[in-house]
Design a protein around this motif. Structure first.
Motif, mmCIF file in Angstrom:
data_model
loop_
_atom_site.group_PDB
_atom_site.id
_atom_site.type_symbol
_atom_site.label_atom_id
_atom_site.label_comp_id
_atom_site.label_asym_id
_atom_site.label_seq_id
_atom_site.Cartn_x
_atom_site.Cartn_y
_atom_site.Cartn_z
ATOM 1 N N GLY A 161 -1.709 -18.936 -85.936
ATOM 2 C CA GLY A 161 -2.429 -20.174 -85.660
ATOM 3 C C GLY A 161 -1.549 -21.148 -84.899
ATOM 4 O O GLY A 161 -0.588 -20.761 -84.238
ATOM 5 N N ASP A 162 -1.853 -22.422 -85.027
ATOM 6 C CA ASP A 162 -1.141 -23.453 -84.269
ATOM 7 C C ASP A 162 0.293 -23.670 -84.744
ATOM 8 O O ASP A 162 1.163 -24.029 -83.964
ATOM 9 C CB ASP A 162 -1.894 -24.790 -84.353
ATOM 10 C CG ASP A 162 -3.243 -24.714 -83.656
ATOM 11 O OD1 ASP A 162 -3.400 -23.882 -82.746
ATOM 12 O OD2 ASP A 162 -4.137 -25.495 -84.030
ATOM 13 N N THR A 163 0.545 -23.470 -86.021
ATOM 14 C CA THR A 163 1.866 -23.678 -86.603
ATOM 15 C C THR A 163 2.604 -22.353 -86.651
ATOM 16 O O THR A 163 2.029 -21.328 -86.995
ATOM 17 C CB THR A 163 1.710 -24.236 -88.042
ATOM 18 O OG1 THR A 163 0.956 -25.433 -87.994
ATOM 19 C CG2 THR A 163 3.051 -24.501 -88.675
ATOM 20 N N ASP A 164 3.898 -22.384 -86.310
ATOM 21 C CA ASP A 164 4.687 -21.147 -86.350
ATOM 22 C C ASP A 164 5.199 -20.836 -87.748
ATOM 23 O O ASP A 164 5.189 -19.690 -88.178
ATOM 24 C CB ASP A 164 5.870 -21.247 -85.380
ATOM 25 C CG ASP A 164 5.408 -21.312 -83.932
ATOM 26 O OD1 ASP A 164 4.617 -20.445 -83.528
ATOM 27 O OD2 ASP A 164 5.840 -22.229 -83.211
ATOM 28 N N PHE A 165 5.671 -21.863 -88.458
ATOM 29 C CA PHE A 165 6.239 -21.672 -89.787
ATOM 30 C C PHE A 165 5.745 -22.757 -90.733
ATOM 31 O O PHE A 165 5.538 -23.900 -90.325
ATOM 32 C CB PHE A 165 7.773 -21.752 -89.753
ATOM 33 C CG PHE A 165 8.423 -20.687 -88.933
ATOM 34 C CD1 PHE A 165 8.763 -19.463 -89.489
ATOM 35 C CD2 PHE A 165 8.701 -20.898 -87.591
ATOM 36 C CE1 PHE A 165 9.362 -18.470 -88.730
ATOM 37 C CE2 PHE A 165 9.299 -19.921 -86.823
ATOM 38 C CZ PHE A 165 9.623 -18.700 -87.384
#
Length: 161
Positions: free
Chosen positions: A99-103
């Motif tokens: 999604g939009d966030t990596d971690f």
């Protein structure tokens, strides 16, 4: 794993004990069988240690910080950046996400100063582009063992051979 193994694991998760006597009381599985199965589960790596849950608030670690981390995309970055995030003092959990966030990074800290220090440590990682951190105001649920989130019969249906 079979039904007995799952019942044993559920009892350990629910009662927080690996005592064969207590597991026998909870499951009705004979103590000798429980002892044998616990050894088998340890040898196979399913059970990795003895757990002692703590009340972090009583210890003085009362702030839960949830951080979203965005990083520069390059081959293998999820491993290198993930390892760097995991090595930051105070970080408890690191998840590489879709999604939009990596971690997503979870940390439990003692003060606002520690929050500030943690965020500075995240941003000192060269591959990190941006962070967004949130304080948990109130913990509604913090189940340490995911087996407790399922009915034993569901686990048996889904996991037993």
């Amino acid at each position: 794993m079979d039904e007995k193994d799952i019942r044993i694991l559920s009892a350990i998760a629910r009662d927080g004990t690996a005592s064969p006597e207590k597991i026998e009381d909870a499951t009705g599985i004979p103590k000798s069988t429980v002892h044998y199965r616990l050894n088998q589960l340890r040898e196979s790596g399913v059970i990795t240690n003895d757990l002692y849950d703590l009340d972090l608030e009583k210890v003085g670690i009362s702030i839960t910080l949830i951080s979203e981390i965005w990083a520069e995309f390059e081959e293998g970055y999820h491993e290198t950046v993930g390892e760097k995030l995991a090595s930051v003092e105070g970080v408890n959990q690191v998840y590489f996400t879709m999604g939009d966030t990596d971690f997503i990074v979870i940390a439990h800290v003692t003060s606002r100063e520690m929050v500030e220090s943690l965020v500075e440590d995240y941003e000192a990682i060269s591959e990190i582009e941006r962070t967004s951190s949130k304080f948990a105001i109130k913990t509604v649920k913090d189940e340490q063992n995911p087996l407790n989130d399922f009915d034993v019969e569901t686990l048996i249906e889904e996991l037993a051979d």
